[in-house]
Design an enzyme around this catalytic site. Structure first.
Site, PDB file in Angstrom:
ATOM      1  N   ASP A   1       0.811  -1.227   0.000  1.00 15.48           N
ATOM      2  CA  ASP A   1       0.000   0.000   0.000  1.00 15.48           C
ATOM      3  C   ASP A   1       0.841   1.272   0.000  1.00 15.48           C
ATOM      4  O   ASP A   1       0.459   2.288   0.575  1.00 15.48           O
ATOM      5  CB  ASP A   1      -0.973   0.003   1.202  1.00 15.48           C
TER       6      ASP A   1
ATOM      7  N   LYS B   1       1.871   1.906  -5.239  1.00 13.81           N
ATOM      8  CA  LYS B   1       2.410   1.299  -6.466  1.00 13.81           C
ATOM      9  C   LYS B   1       1.483   1.550  -7.656  1.00 13.81           C
ATOM     10  O   LYS B   1       1.937   1.891  -8.748  1.00 13.81           O
ATOM     11  CB  LYS B   1       2.589  -0.223  -6.272  1.00 13.81           C
TER      12      LYS B   1
ATOM     13  N   GLY C   1      -4.350  -4.569  -3.754  1.00 11.72           N
ATOM     14  CA  GLY C   1      -5.364  -3.524  -3.818  1.00 11.72           C
ATOM     15  C   GLY C   1      -4.641  -2.283  -4.286  1.00 11.72           C
ATOM     16  O   GLY C   1      -4.005  -1.602  -3.503  1.00 11.72           O
ATOM     17  N   HIS C   2      -4.659  -2.051  -5.591  1.00  9.89           N
ATOM     18  CA  HIS C   2      -3.919  -0.922  -6.165  1.00  9.89           C
ATOM     19  C   HIS C   2      -4.902   0.151  -6.602  1.00  9.89           C
ATOM     20  O   HIS C   2      -5.861  -0.136  -7.308  1.00  9.89           O
ATOM     21  CB  HIS C   2      -3.086  -1.391  -7.360  1.00  9.89           C
TER      22      HIS C   2
ATOM     23  N   GLN D   1       2.926  -6.675  -4.038  1.00 10.99           N
ATOM     24  CA  GLN D   1       2.961  -6.430  -2.592  1.00 10.99           C
ATOM     25  C   GLN D   1       4.246  -5.686  -2.209  1.00 10.99           C
ATOM     26  O   GLN D   1       4.940  -5.180  -3.067  1.00 10.99           O
ATOM     27  CB  GLN D   1       2.814  -7.748  -1.824  1.00 10.99           C
TER      28      GLN D   1
END
Ligand code: GDP
Ligand code: IMO
Ligand code: MG
Length: 467
Positions: free
Chosen positions: A12, A15, A39-40, A224
């Protein structure tokens, strides 16, 4: 040339936003590990896109590839594609035939094992670990297998009875529809048909190399953060793949020379966050002697509990600070909605990440979130059992025992960040520049960009490696 984007902390970091930013000059954007646990976020004007599986380059309409190092839940794949189409985008997404497929039984086993463990990892529950386990155990089913009904049936006939036995005999639970062979075959051969109809599958390494040979720019997107890398992270509180730069080679089929001759850009959030369990040495925890969220062993928990004090004034201030940063930064999980744990920037973590991936540059974001604080701290080294160290120790127990030596910086004011973003680096408040330049010099790398807000235009770009 390739450009690889890597999370330098615990995920988080931003990215997705950087991939979107640098994606402008790219032709192909590739994810090389992870699955729908990511979760981008990409913010363009009033539109926010949250992507869990698709590469963030889809928002700019780039050709996107889900590499062989990924684990693919076809249901998520098609749901995300359909949702983007409904929003008026025209995604061009290819999937590596060598990528492994997440089945419903992987998700079930992820949940069962988390419940069963004394020290749960706090996974996203997406079946990521069990799918990589099957890959390593040579019983996985790959995307290419979905295209051949005979192969799919044979592989399912082998694996389903095994998984039923694990659920029933190891965990004493009832298997459900997630282990019904006929349903699995029908659903997953259907996904195979759709993949074939839409011409989505590729031989990833060959495809990417031929695009590079044709002069195209390939941007690689780590899913990640370094500290949850299965090799370089805080095992066992990790994900089951390699977000560090080595993963970009094995997860795409491009050689290390191809990746290494390009740029490797570390994404840094201006402070620390973590979802799930495990140590966070610079955490603004609010409770003295306790490290919330880090369960540790039972003995560790008992001693933590004994050492825990009621909240002092300092503890209350820390908690207020954590809440302030969490709310200003919107630090709630993109996938799970869980509030993220918050702490100060941790240089030993960043040194570890810089070495593990060989960053050629860093993007430091969330400078706007820290605005308005009287002072901002940076963890510069650790004390471990009486010895000062400047990087992350190899075991998680050691990392959990580290206390942090801080350097304090004067805070910077809230300003018009849009104006700063358009005027450029020199328009940043002086104290923010001092903070950034300290980080840059400690990591002995170059500052490529500074994030001052979530939007595409809220970044000061000093270097754009894709142009
Ligand atoms: P990722 O998983 O690394 O792609 O990051 P996430 O999308 O999970 O979390 C980063 C969050 O911070 C998202 O909500 C972004 O829109 C937001 N963000 C990224 N850069 C900045 C920044 O410089 N300032 C602020 N305020 N938010 C940012
Ligand atoms: P992005 O892409 C933060 C964490 C989980 C858990 C551990 C293992 O948004 O940076 P898993 O489901 O992967 O087996 O869970 O890894 N985790 C993340 N934490 N950001 C992520 O992705 C994460 N993906 C997994 O919380 O601690
Ligand atoms: Mg995220």
């Amino acid at each position: 040339m390739t450009v690889t984007i890597i999370g330098s902390q615990l995920g988080d970091e931003g990215k997705g936003g950087t991939v979107d930013l640098y994606g402008e000059g790219a032709d192909v954007v590739v994810r090389y590990q992870g699955g729908d646990n990511a979760g981008h976020t990409v913010v363009v004007g009033d539109e926010t896109y949250e992507l869990s599986l698709l590469p963030s380059g889809v928002v700019r309409g780039k050709t996107c590839v889900i590499g062989n190092g990924c684990v693919v839940n076809p249901e998520t794949l098609f749901d995300e594609l359909d949702a983007l189409r409904e929003r008026g985008l025209d995604p061009d997404v290819r999937v590596a035939e060598r990528a492994h497929v997440i089945f419903p039984y992987h998700r079930r086993l992820d949940g069962i094992e988390e419940e069963d463990k004394d020290e749960e990892v706090g996974t996203t529950g997406r079946g990521i670990g069990p799918t990589y386990e099957d890959k390593a155990g040579r019983r996985g089913i790959r995307v290419g297998d979905l295209l051949d009904e005979e192969v799919l049936r044979t592989r399912l006939e082998y694996v389903v009875p095994q998984k039923r036995a694990v659920v029933a005999e190891v965990y004493d639970k009832q298997a459900g529809e997630e282990l019904d062979l006929a349903t699995l075959f029908e659903t997953y051969s259907g996904y195979g048909e759709r993949l074939a109809e839409e011409g989505m599958t590729v031989n990833c390494g060959d495809y990417l190399q031929s695009r590079i040979d044709d002069g195209d720019e390939v941007l690689l997107e780590g899913a990640q953060g370094t500290l949850i890398d299965i090799d370089h992270g805080n095992y066992p509180f990790v994900t089951s793949s390699n977000p560090t730069a080595g993963g970009a080679c094995t997860g795409t089929g491009l050689g290390p020379t191809e990746i290494g001759q390009g740029e490797i850009v570390g994404i840094v959030k201006g402070y620390a966050t973590r979802v799930g369990s495990g140590p966070l040495p610079t955490e603004l925890a609010g409770v003295e002697g306790d490290t919330p969220g880090y369960e540790g062993s039972e003995a560790q928990r008992a001693s933590d509990h004994e050492a825990a004090q009621p909240l002092s004034d300092a503890g209350e201030r820390e908690e207020e600070l954590a809440t302030y940063i969490r709310d200003e930064g919107g630090e709630y999980g993109t996938v799970t909605g869980r509030p993220r744990r918050v702490g100060w920037l941790d240089l030993p973590v960043l040194r570890h990440a810089t070495r593990a991936s060989g960053f050629t540059g860093v993007v430091v974001g969330h400078i706007d979130v820290l605005a308005g604080l009287d002072e901002v701290q940076v963890g510069v080294s650790y004390d471990l059992d009486g010895t000062e160290i400047d990087t992350v120790p190899p075991t998680t127990e050691e990392w959990g025992r580290c206390s942090v030596n801080y350097r304090t910086f004067d805070g910077w004011p809230e300003v018009d960040w849009d104006a700063v973003a358009s005027e450029g680096y020199d328009a940043l408040p002086e104290n923010a520049r001092a903070y950034l330049e300290f980080v840059e010099s400690e990591l002995d790398t170059q500052l490529y960009a500074v994030g001052v807000g979530p939007g595409r235009d809220q970044t000061i770009v000093l270097e754009n490696p894709t142009t």
